[in-house]
Motif scaffolding. Structure first.
Motif, PDB file in Angstrom:
ATOM      1  N   ASP A 109       0.862  -1.179   0.000  1.00  0.00           N
ATOM      2  CA  ASP A 109       0.000   0.000   0.000  1.00  0.00           C
ATOM      3  C   ASP A 109       0.901   1.233   0.000  1.00  0.00           C
ATOM      4  O   ASP A 109       1.724   1.398   0.903  1.00  0.00           O
ATOM      5  CB  ASP A 109      -0.890  -0.022   1.235  1.00  0.00           C
ATOM      6  CG  ASP A 109      -2.042   0.956   1.165  1.00  0.00           C
ATOM      7  OD1 ASP A 109      -2.260   1.540   0.088  1.00  0.00           O
ATOM      8  OD2 ASP A 109      -2.716   1.131   2.182  1.00  0.00           O
ATOM      9  N   VAL A 110       0.780   2.080  -1.010  1.00  0.00           N
ATOM     10  CA  VAL A 110       1.631   3.267  -1.156  1.00  0.00           C
ATOM     11  C   VAL A 110       0.769   4.523  -1.007  1.00  0.00           C
ATOM     12  O   VAL A 110      -0.270   4.647  -1.652  1.00  0.00           O
ATOM     13  CB  VAL A 110       2.342   3.272  -2.522  1.00  0.00           C
ATOM     14  CG1 VAL A 110       3.212   4.510  -2.677  1.00  0.00           C
ATOM     15  CG2 VAL A 110       3.169   2.004  -2.709  1.00  0.00           C
ATOM     16  N   ASP A 111       1.216   5.427  -0.142  1.00  0.00           N
ATOM     17  CA  ASP A 111       0.464   6.659   0.115  1.00  0.00           C
ATOM     18  C   ASP A 111       1.411   7.839   0.268  1.00  0.00           C
ATOM     19  O   ASP A 111       2.555   7.676   0.683  1.00  0.00           O
ATOM     20  CB  ASP A 111      -0.331   6.541   1.423  1.00  0.00           C
ATOM     21  CG  ASP A 111      -1.467   5.561   1.327  1.00  0.00           C
ATOM     22  OD1 ASP A 111      -2.369   5.795   0.518  1.00  0.00           O
ATOM     23  OD2 ASP A 111      -1.444   4.560   2.070  1.00  0.00           O
TER      24      ASP A 111
ATOM     25  N   PHE B  54      -2.631   2.048  -4.642  1.00  0.00           N
ATOM     26  CA  PHE B  54      -2.343   3.453  -4.371  1.00  0.00           C
ATOM     27  C   PHE B  54      -3.537   4.321  -4.696  1.00  0.00           C
ATOM     28  O   PHE B  54      -4.493   3.879  -5.318  1.00  0.00           O
ATOM     29  CB  PHE B  54      -1.093   3.947  -5.102  1.00  0.00           C
ATOM     30  CG  PHE B  54      -0.923   3.448  -6.518  1.00  0.00           C
ATOM     31  CD1 PHE B  54      -1.595   4.031  -7.562  1.00  0.00           C
ATOM     32  CD2 PHE B  54      -0.064   2.405  -6.788  1.00  0.00           C
ATOM     33  CE1 PHE B  54      -1.417   3.583  -8.859  1.00  0.00           C
ATOM     34  CE2 PHE B  54       0.123   1.953  -8.072  1.00  0.00           C
ATOM     35  CZ  PHE B  54      -0.564   2.541  -9.116  1.00  0.00           C
TER      36      PHE B  54
ATOM     37  N   PHE C  26      -1.364   9.009  -7.651  1.00  0.00           N
ATOM     38  CA  PHE C  26      -0.203   8.269  -8.127  1.00  0.00           C
ATOM     39  C   PHE C  26      -0.249   7.796  -9.575  1.00  0.00           C
ATOM     40  O   PHE C  26       0.779   7.770 -10.223  1.00  0.00           O
ATOM     41  CB  PHE C  26       0.066   7.064  -7.214  1.00  0.00           C
ATOM     42  CG  PHE C  26       0.609   7.458  -5.888  1.00  0.00           C
ATOM     43  CD1 PHE C  26       1.962   7.706  -5.712  1.00  0.00           C
ATOM     44  CD2 PHE C  26      -0.232   7.608  -4.803  1.00  0.00           C
ATOM     45  CE1 PHE C  26       2.463   8.088  -4.485  1.00  0.00           C
ATOM     46  CE2 PHE C  26       0.254   7.988  -3.563  1.00  0.00           C
ATOM     47  CZ  PHE C  26       1.613   8.234  -3.404  1.00  0.00           C
TER      48      PHE C  26
ATOM     49  N   ALA D  60      -5.696   1.164  -8.376  1.00  0.00           N
ATOM     50  CA  ALA D  60      -5.608   2.562  -7.964  1.00  0.00           C
ATOM     51  C   ALA D  60      -6.985   3.192  -8.012  1.00  0.00           C
ATOM     52  O   ALA D  60      -7.792   2.874  -8.885  1.00  0.00           O
ATOM     53  CB  ALA D  60      -4.664   3.330  -8.883  1.00  0.00           C
TER      54      ALA D  60
END
Length: 172
Positions: A23-25, A101, A105, A123
Motif C-alpha cells: 500500500d503506497v500513500d 495506491f 499516483f 488505484a
C-alpha cells in the motif's frame, strides 16, 4: 478460521509468501516553522513535508518511507520508490507483490513500469466527466441485481489522457 490475508501473513518463518499487497500513500506532515525541505502546499493549505510511505497491506507493517519536500505532487518520485521497493519485497518477502495506491499516483510511466514487470495494481481514480459518461453506457449497467440494491460494476477498459492511455479495471 483465518481469512486469506491472515493465512498468508501467518506463513512459516523462512518461507516466502505467495503474494502480498504493498500500500503506497503520500503522507502530509504539517510543520510549524521553516524547517529545511518543508514548503507550503496549496492543496493541503499548510506548510509541510510530503513523504511517500509504503506498508504491507495485510499486516500494516511499515516497509519504507522517503522524505519529500512539502510542495511536491503525490506522484513525485513514486516510480523509483515503488520499483526499488518491489524488487526488495519480491526478493525477501513474497513471490509476487501487488500495489495499491490513491488517485494522485497513477501516471503513464508508473503504470507502464508496473505492467512491464507484471505487477498487479489497483488505484483509485478521480471521478471525471469521461468516467461518468462511460458509466452511463448500457454495457456498464447492473444486470441481475435485485431492484433497490447496488452491486459494484467492473469492466476492463482504457481512457485517453494527455499523457497516454490509462489502463485497468473500473469499478463503481
Amino acid at each position: 478460521m483465518a481469512d486469506g490475508a491472515e493465512a498468508e501473513a501467518q506463513q512459516p518463518k523462512g518461507q516466502k509468501l505467495k503474494q502480498v499487497t504493498v500500500d503506497v500513500d503520500g503522507l502530509p506532515v504539517e510543520v510549524h516553522g521553516h524547517q529545511e525541505g518543508s514548503a507550503y502546499n496549496g492543496h493541503y493549505g499548510v506548510r509541510m513535508y510530503h513523504p511517500i510511505v509504503a506498508s504491507l497491506a495485510e499486516t500494516g507493517d511499515l516497509l519504507d518511507v522517503r522524505l519529500r519536500e512539502g510542495n511536491v505532487h503525490s506522484a513525485n518520485g513514486a516510480l523509483e520508490f515503488i520499483d526499488e521497493l518491489l524488487g526488495r519485497v519480491e526478493k525477501e518477502v513474497c513471490e509476487v507483490a501487488a500495489v495499491r495506491f490513491d488517485a494522485g499516483f497513477p501516471e503513464e510511466k508508473l503504470l507502464a513500469k508496473l505492467e512491464e514487470r507484471g505487477t498487479p495494481y489497483v488505484a483509485r481514480v478521480r471521478n471525471t466527466s469521461v468516467l461518468q459518461r462511460e458509466a452511463a453506457l448500457p454495457r456498464f449497467m447492473n444486470s441481475g441485481v435485485p431492484q433497490g440494491s447496488r452491486a459494484p460494476t467492473c469492466t476492463n477498459g482504457s481512457t485517453r489522457r494527455r499523457a497516454g492511455a490509462v489502463r485497468g479495471a473500473w469499478c463503481w
